[in-house]
Design an enzyme around this catalytic site. Structure first.
Site, PDB file in Angstrom:
ATOM      1  CB  SER A   8      39.749  31.204 -74.820  1.00 28.12           C
ATOM      2  OG  SER A   8      41.004  30.858 -74.851  1.00 28.12           O
ATOM      3  CG  HIS A  33      38.851  31.288 -79.272  1.00 29.59           C
ATOM      4  ND1 HIS A  33      38.700  31.676 -80.516  1.00 29.59           N
ATOM      5  CD2 HIS A  33      40.061  31.832 -78.914  1.00 29.59           C
ATOM      6  CE1 HIS A  33      39.840  32.578 -80.972  1.00 29.59           C
ATOM      7  NE2 HIS A  33      40.589  32.538 -79.860  1.00 29.59           N
ATOM      8  CG  ASP A  35      43.730  31.532 -77.463  1.00 34.83           C
ATOM      9  OD1 ASP A  35      43.409  32.187 -78.304  1.00 34.83           O
ATOM     10  OD2 ASP A  35      42.673  31.410 -76.552  1.00 34.83           O
ATOM     11  CG  MET A  37      49.570  31.714 -77.561  1.00 38.55           C
ATOM     12  SD  MET A  37      49.677  32.635 -75.882  1.00 38.55           S
ATOM     13  CE  MET A  37      47.797  33.200 -75.822  1.00 38.55           C
ATOM     14  CG  HIS A  66      43.983  33.522 -82.224  1.00 41.64           C
ATOM     15  ND1 HIS A  66      43.931  34.230 -81.112  1.00 41.64           N
ATOM     16  CD2 HIS A  66      44.746  34.054 -83.191  1.00 41.64           C
ATOM     17  CE1 HIS A  66      44.535  35.368 -81.444  1.00 41.64           C
ATOM     18  NE2 HIS A  66      45.195  35.190 -82.601  1.00 41.64           N
ATOM     19  CG  MET A  68      48.011  34.362 -81.250  1.00 40.42           C
ATOM     20  SD  MET A  68      47.642  34.497 -79.485  1.00 40.42           S
ATOM     21  CE  MET A  68      46.689  33.215 -79.348  1.00 40.42           C
ATOM     22  CG  MET A 137      44.001  39.924 -81.203  1.00 36.61           C
ATOM     23  SD  MET A 137      43.211  38.420 -80.190  1.00 36.61           S
ATOM     24  CE  MET A 137      44.122  38.730 -78.605  1.00 36.61           C
ATOM     25  CG  ASP A 179      40.553  36.427 -78.192  1.00 32.55           C
ATOM     26  OD1 ASP A 179      40.435  36.451 -76.632  1.00 32.55           O
ATOM     27  OD2 ASP A 179      41.163  35.632 -78.639  1.00 32.55           O
TER      28      ASP A 179
END
Length: 225
Positions: A8, A33, A35, A37, A66, A68, A137, A179
């Site tokens: 990540s 990966h 992330d 957010m 991913h 979020m 998760m 993850d």
């Protein structure tokens, strides 16, 4: 089973992110990966499509985005255009899960659902035909560096059973990713529970030698029958 390691970049050095991506793949990682957010669905704010577009020329490895964020549909095409290969999102963040999965596929990416530690797997009902990845998760989303929640291994075994039954029925492969708090000393337990794709942030990027850590992870995975 083929195992994939997905560092990540949330834990990478953002001042030299392109080099970090290139170096971790050269050290033996398989996937990047990514992330995302939004300080709304989760209590943190990270990176968006412009960063994905910036790192895309640095590697040919798949970029696993991913999301979020809530809502998700608006941002999906932007990440597809920025070079994402896989886009996953949380079912709680979509008003129409089937539609959001369809949008990812129509944008040319592989699609998946993400399950928080307390989120049940029943959201998979009726959408397995649109899913290429299930992401579990093993921490609550929002921050890196959290401790692994062992109960996730129970859910991993349940998800693996669903995937295997679906594959027998259709012949189609679905990846099972985990993850959160994944490291050398628990990656084998994750694999034994049926996981094939492993996100690791600080466990890799927090070490001075990425190859040594990834080699240690591979050695642990090789012990799994």
């Amino acid at each position: 089973m083929t195992y994939r390691i997905a560092p990540s970049i949330l834990s990478a050095d953002f001042a030299r992110l392109g080099e970090e991506v290139k170096n971790v793949i050269a050290a033996g990682a398989d996937i990047i990966h990514f992330d995302v957010m939004d300080n709304h669905y989760v209590p943190n704010l990270t990176i968006g499509p412009l960063v994905c577009d910036a790192i895309r020329p640095w590697t040919d490895a798949p970029i696993d985005v991913h999301l979020m964020v809530k809502p998700v549909d608006r941002i999906i095409p932007d990440f597809a255009k920025a070079g994402a290969n896989i886009i996953t999102f949380h079912p709680e963040a979509s008003e129409h899960i089937d539609r959001s999965l369809g949008l990812i596929k129509e944008s040319g990416c592989k699609a998946g659902l993400v399950f928080n530690p307390a989120t049940p797997l029943h959201y998979l009902d009726y959408v397995m035909d649109k899913i290429d990845m299930i992401l579990l998760m093993s921490v609550n989303p929002g921050y890196g560096g959290q401790s692994f929640i062992a109960e996730t291994l129970v859910k991993a075994r349940q998800a693996r059973a669903l995937i295997d039954a679906y594959t027998v029925k259709t012949g189609r492969e679905i990846w099972l990713e985990i993850d959160g708090g994944v490291k050398v000393d628990n990656i084998a337990a994750c694999a034994a529970a049926g996981v094939d794709t492993f996100v690791a942030g600080s466990a890799i990027y927090g070490q001075p030698d990425y190859k040594t850590v990834i080699d240690q992870m591979r050695a642990e995975l090789a012990k799994v029958a």
